[in-house]
Design a protein around this motif. Structure first.
Motif, PDB file in Angstrom:
ATOM      1  N   ILE A 127      71.464  11.564  63.561  1.00 39.58           N
ATOM      2  CA  ILE A 127      71.784  12.994  62.484  1.00 39.58           C
ATOM      3  C   ILE A 127      71.062  14.097  63.092  1.00 39.58           C
ATOM      4  CG2 ILE A 127      70.340  12.185  60.720  1.00 39.58           C
ATOM      5  CD1 ILE A 127      72.237  13.341  58.753  1.00 39.58           C
ATOM      6  N   THR A 128      71.566  15.223  63.220  1.00 44.02           N
ATOM      7  CA  THR A 128      70.864  16.566  63.400  1.00 44.02           C
ATOM      8  C   THR A 128      71.493  17.444  62.232  1.00 44.02           C
ATOM      9  OG1 THR A 128      70.838  16.181  65.741  1.00 44.02           O
ATOM     10  CG2 THR A 128      70.546  18.418  64.874  1.00 44.02           C
ATOM     11  N   ILE A 129      70.266  18.093  61.637  1.00 42.59           N
ATOM     12  CA  ILE A 129      70.828  19.049  60.620  1.00 42.59           C
ATOM     13  C   ILE A 129      69.889  20.339  60.741  1.00 42.59           C
ATOM     14  CG2 ILE A 129      71.693  17.349  58.799  1.00 42.59           C
ATOM     15  CD1 ILE A 129      68.725  17.426  57.632  1.00 42.59           C
ATOM     16  N   MET A 130      70.424  21.581  60.079  1.00 37.78           N
ATOM     17  CA  MET A 130      69.677  22.717  60.285  1.00 37.78           C
ATOM     18  C   MET A 130      69.524  23.308  58.937  1.00 37.78           C
ATOM     19  SD  MET A 130      70.078  25.871  62.657  1.00 37.78           S
ATOM     20  CE  MET A 130      69.282  27.273  62.633  1.00 37.78           C
ATOM     21  N   GLY A 131      68.580  23.787  58.511  1.00 36.37           N
ATOM     22  CA  GLY A 131      68.623  24.348  57.036  1.00 36.37           C
ATOM     23  C   GLY A 131      67.305  24.948  56.719  1.00 36.37           C
ATOM     24  N   ARG A 132      66.869  25.205  55.562  1.00 35.82           N
ATOM     25  CA  ARG A 132      65.758  26.066  54.964  1.00 35.82           C
ATOM     26  C   ARG A 132      65.196  25.101  54.241  1.00 35.82           C
ATOM     27  NH1 ARG A 132      64.963  30.907  56.594  1.00 35.82           N
ATOM     28  NH2 ARG A 132      66.574  32.155  57.237  1.00 35.82           N
ATOM     29  N   LEU A 133      63.625  24.826  54.315  1.00 34.57           N
ATOM     30  CA  LEU A 133      62.885  23.836  53.429  1.00 34.57           C
ATOM     31  C   LEU A 133      62.997  24.381  51.987  1.00 34.57           C
ATOM     32  CD1 LEU A 133      61.634  23.269  56.285  1.00 34.57           C
ATOM     33  CD2 LEU A 133      59.503  22.562  54.854  1.00 34.57           C
ATOM     34  N   ALA A 170      64.512  25.020  59.774  1.00 38.22           N
ATOM     35  CA  ALA A 170      64.248  23.886  60.481  1.00 38.22           C
ATOM     36  C   ALA A 170      65.155  23.303  61.213  1.00 38.22           C
ATOM     37  CB  ALA A 170      63.358  23.038  59.852  1.00 38.22           C
ATOM     38  N   VAL A 171      65.112  22.612  62.326  1.00 35.46           N
ATOM     39  CA  VAL A 171      66.482  22.036  62.920  1.00 35.46           C
ATOM     40  C   VAL A 171      65.629  20.459  63.069  1.00 35.46           C
ATOM     41  CG1 VAL A 171      67.704  21.387  64.947  1.00 35.46           C
ATOM     42  CG2 VAL A 171      67.070  23.637  64.168  1.00 35.46           C
ATOM     43  N   VAL A 172      66.248  19.538  62.219  1.00 31.98           N
ATOM     44  CA  VAL A 172      65.778  18.185  62.244  1.00 31.98           C
ATOM     45  C   VAL A 172      66.936  17.213  62.868  1.00 31.98           C
ATOM     46  CG1 VAL A 172      65.255  16.240  60.474  1.00 31.98           C
ATOM     47  CG2 VAL A 172      64.259  18.593  60.228  1.00 31.98           C
ATOM     48  N   VAL A 187      65.085  10.368  58.195  1.00 31.98           N
ATOM     49  CA  VAL A 187      63.863   9.884  58.904  1.00 31.98           C
ATOM     50  C   VAL A 187      63.779  10.462  60.132  1.00 31.98           C
ATOM     51  CG1 VAL A 187      62.480   7.895  59.794  1.00 31.98           C
ATOM     52  CG2 VAL A 187      63.919   7.525  58.036  1.00 31.98           C
ATOM     53  N   VAL A 188      62.745  11.636  60.156  1.00 33.98           N
ATOM     54  CA  VAL A 188      62.781  12.436  61.104  1.00 33.98           C
ATOM     55  C   VAL A 188      62.179  11.952  62.537  1.00 33.98           C
ATOM     56  CG1 VAL A 188      61.773  14.763  61.701  1.00 33.98           C
ATOM     57  CG2 VAL A 188      62.422  14.363  59.454  1.00 33.98           C
ATOM     58  N   ASP A 189      62.898  12.102  63.628  1.00 39.17           N
ATOM     59  CA  ASP A 189      62.263  11.920  64.955  1.00 39.17           C
ATOM     60  C   ASP A 189      61.562  13.131  65.584  1.00 39.17           C
ATOM     61  OD1 ASP A 189      62.936   9.151  64.950  1.00 39.17           O
ATOM     62  OD2 ASP A 189      65.026   9.486  65.651  1.00 39.17           O
ATOM     63  N   ASN A 190      62.390  14.211  65.440  1.00 35.35           N
ATOM     64  CA  ASN A 190      62.051  15.391  66.078  1.00 35.35           C
ATOM     65  C   ASN A 190      62.397  16.585  64.921  1.00 35.35           C
ATOM     66  OD1 ASN A 190      61.353  14.755  68.869  1.00 35.35           O
ATOM     67  ND2 ASN A 190      63.351  14.092  68.761  1.00 35.35           N
ATOM     68  N   ILE A 191      61.452  17.595  64.975  1.00 35.02           N
ATOM     69  CA  ILE A 191      61.748  18.949  64.267  1.00 35.02           C
ATOM     70  C   ILE A 191      61.456  20.034  65.037  1.00 35.02           C
ATOM     71  CG2 ILE A 191      59.467  18.631  63.031  1.00 35.02           C
ATOM     72  CD1 ILE A 191      60.885  20.127  60.383  1.00 35.02           C
ATOM     73  N   TYR A 192      62.196  20.967  64.837  1.00 36.96           N
ATOM     74  CA  TYR A 192      61.971  22.213  65.593  1.00 36.96           C
ATOM     75  C   TYR A 192      62.126  23.520  64.890  1.00 36.96           C
ATOM     76  CZ  TYR A 192      63.636  19.010  69.306  1.00 36.96           C
ATOM     77  OH  TYR A 192      63.960  17.667  69.872  1.00 36.96           O
ATOM     78  N   PHE A 193      61.641  24.619  65.285  1.00 36.15           N
ATOM     79  CA  PHE A 193      61.647  25.933  64.626  1.00 36.15           C
ATOM     80  C   PHE A 193      62.979  26.356  64.635  1.00 36.15           C
ATOM     81  CE2 PHE A 193      57.336  26.225  63.497  1.00 36.15           C
ATOM     82  CZ  PHE A 193      56.604  25.617  64.718  1.00 36.15           C
ATOM     83  N   GLY A 194      63.727  26.760  63.565  1.00 30.31           N
ATOM     84  CA  GLY A 194      65.000  27.242  63.538  1.00 30.31           C
ATOM     85  C   GLY A 194      65.220  28.603  63.648  1.00 30.31           C
ATOM     86  N   GLU A 195      64.003  29.328  63.733  1.00 32.47           N
ATOM     87  CA  GLU A 195      63.855  30.896  63.966  1.00 32.47           C
ATOM     88  C   GLU A 195      62.526  31.467  64.556  1.00 32.47           C
ATOM     89  OE1 GLU A 195      64.658  32.593  60.346  1.00 32.47           O
ATOM     90  OE2 GLU A 195      63.121  31.711  59.343  1.00 32.47           O
ATOM     91  N   SER A 196      62.667  32.665  64.811  1.00 33.57           N
ATOM     92  CA  SER A 196      61.370  33.129  65.513  1.00 33.57           C
ATOM     93  C   SER A 196      60.107  32.960  64.600  1.00 33.57           C
ATOM     94  CB  SER A 196      61.363  34.301  66.072  1.00 33.57           C
ATOM     95  OG  SER A 196      61.847  35.197  65.197  1.00 33.57           O
ATOM     96  N   ARG A 197      59.081  33.064  64.633  1.00 31.08           N
ATOM     97  CA  ARG A 197      57.960  33.212  63.959  1.00 31.08           C
ATOM     98  C   ARG A 197      57.804  34.616  63.026  1.00 31.08           C
ATOM     99  NH1 ARG A 197      52.127  31.374  66.082  1.00 31.08           N
ATOM    100  NH2 ARG A 197      52.024  30.191  64.176  1.00 31.08           N
ATOM    101  N   ARG A 198      57.392  34.352  61.865  1.00 30.83           N
ATOM    102  CA  ARG A 198      57.079  35.409  60.998  1.00 30.83           C
ATOM    103  C   ARG A 198      56.187  36.691  61.688  1.00 30.83           C
ATOM    104  NH1 ARG A 198      56.183  34.201  54.681  1.00 30.83           N
ATOM    105  NH2 ARG A 198      57.967  32.592  54.857  1.00 30.83           N
ATOM    106  N   ARG A 199      56.577  37.795  61.611  1.00 31.38           N
ATOM    107  CA  ARG A 199      55.908  38.998  62.315  1.00 31.38           C
ATOM    108  C   ARG A 199      55.036  39.360  61.038  1.00 31.38           C
ATOM    109  NH1 ARG A 199      59.399  42.505  66.272  1.00 31.38           N
ATOM    110  NH2 ARG A 199      60.256  40.790  67.364  1.00 31.38           N
ATOM    111  N   ASP A 200      53.631  39.811  61.405  1.00 34.66           N
ATOM    112  CA  ASP A 200      52.768  40.240  60.333  1.00 34.66           C
ATOM    113  C   ASP A 200      53.335  41.852  60.212  1.00 34.66           C
ATOM    114  OD1 ASP A 200      51.212  38.200  60.284  1.00 34.66           O
ATOM    115  OD2 ASP A 200      49.957  38.991  62.305  1.00 34.66           O
TER     116      ASP A 200
END
Length: 152
Positions: free
Chosen positions: A5-11, A72-74, A97-110
């Motif tokens: 399974i691959t899903i993308m969403g916000r925590l 996140a992309v899980v 059950v997570v095998d891999n998790i990826y950032f779904g967007e660029s990092r926050r900017r200060d």
């Protein structure tokens, strides 16, 4: 057999990092995942709230770099668990059950806003230098390298 399974969403909350009796890290979190389609009457899209669990180094990674609101992309496998509640009733729950998790967007900017995300990439406003050469006669031409620096 295949269970992937691959899903993308916000925590929906900060990951909860715990340790088993044998000191194995385990992180639990939930993702809010929009469905690709709206309701039949053209209303709003529906959202599923999907429980996820990560183990070992993946659990530590999740708890260190992700927080409530992070995209996140899980990828992993779907697991169905049967359990008994406090009143003795039989229950069933599903989790990824997570095998891999990826950032779904660029990092926050200060920034002074602090909590807002800037979804634009740093190179989105980059313009290549204009050359003074006349327009080529062919529809294909060499690109001007500019100063040779990457735009990001």
């Amino acid at each position: 057999m295949l269970n992937h399974i691959t899903i993308m969403g916000r925590l929906t909350r900060d990951p909860e990092l715990r340790y088993t009796q044998s000191q194995t890290p385990v992180a639990s979190f939930s993702l809010a995942v929009d469905r690709d389609f709206g309701s039949r009457d053209g209303g709003e899209k529906q959202t599923d709230f999907i429980d996820c669990v990560a183990w070992r180094s993946t659990a530590e990674f999740v708890s260190k770099y992700f927080q409530k609101g992070s995209m996140a992309v899980v990828s992993g496998r779907l697991q169905i668990r049967d359990w008994t509640d406090r009143e003795g009733g039989k229950r069933r729950s599903a989790e990824v059950v997570v095998d891999n998790i990826y950032f779904g967007e660029s990092r926050r900017r200060d920034s002074s806003e602090g909590s807002s995300y800037d979804s634009r990439s740093s190179y989105s406003s980059y313009e290549a230098p204009r050359s003074a050469s006349p327009a080529p006669s062919s529809p294909f031409s060499d690109l001007d390298d500019g100063d040779g620096e990457l735009p990001f």
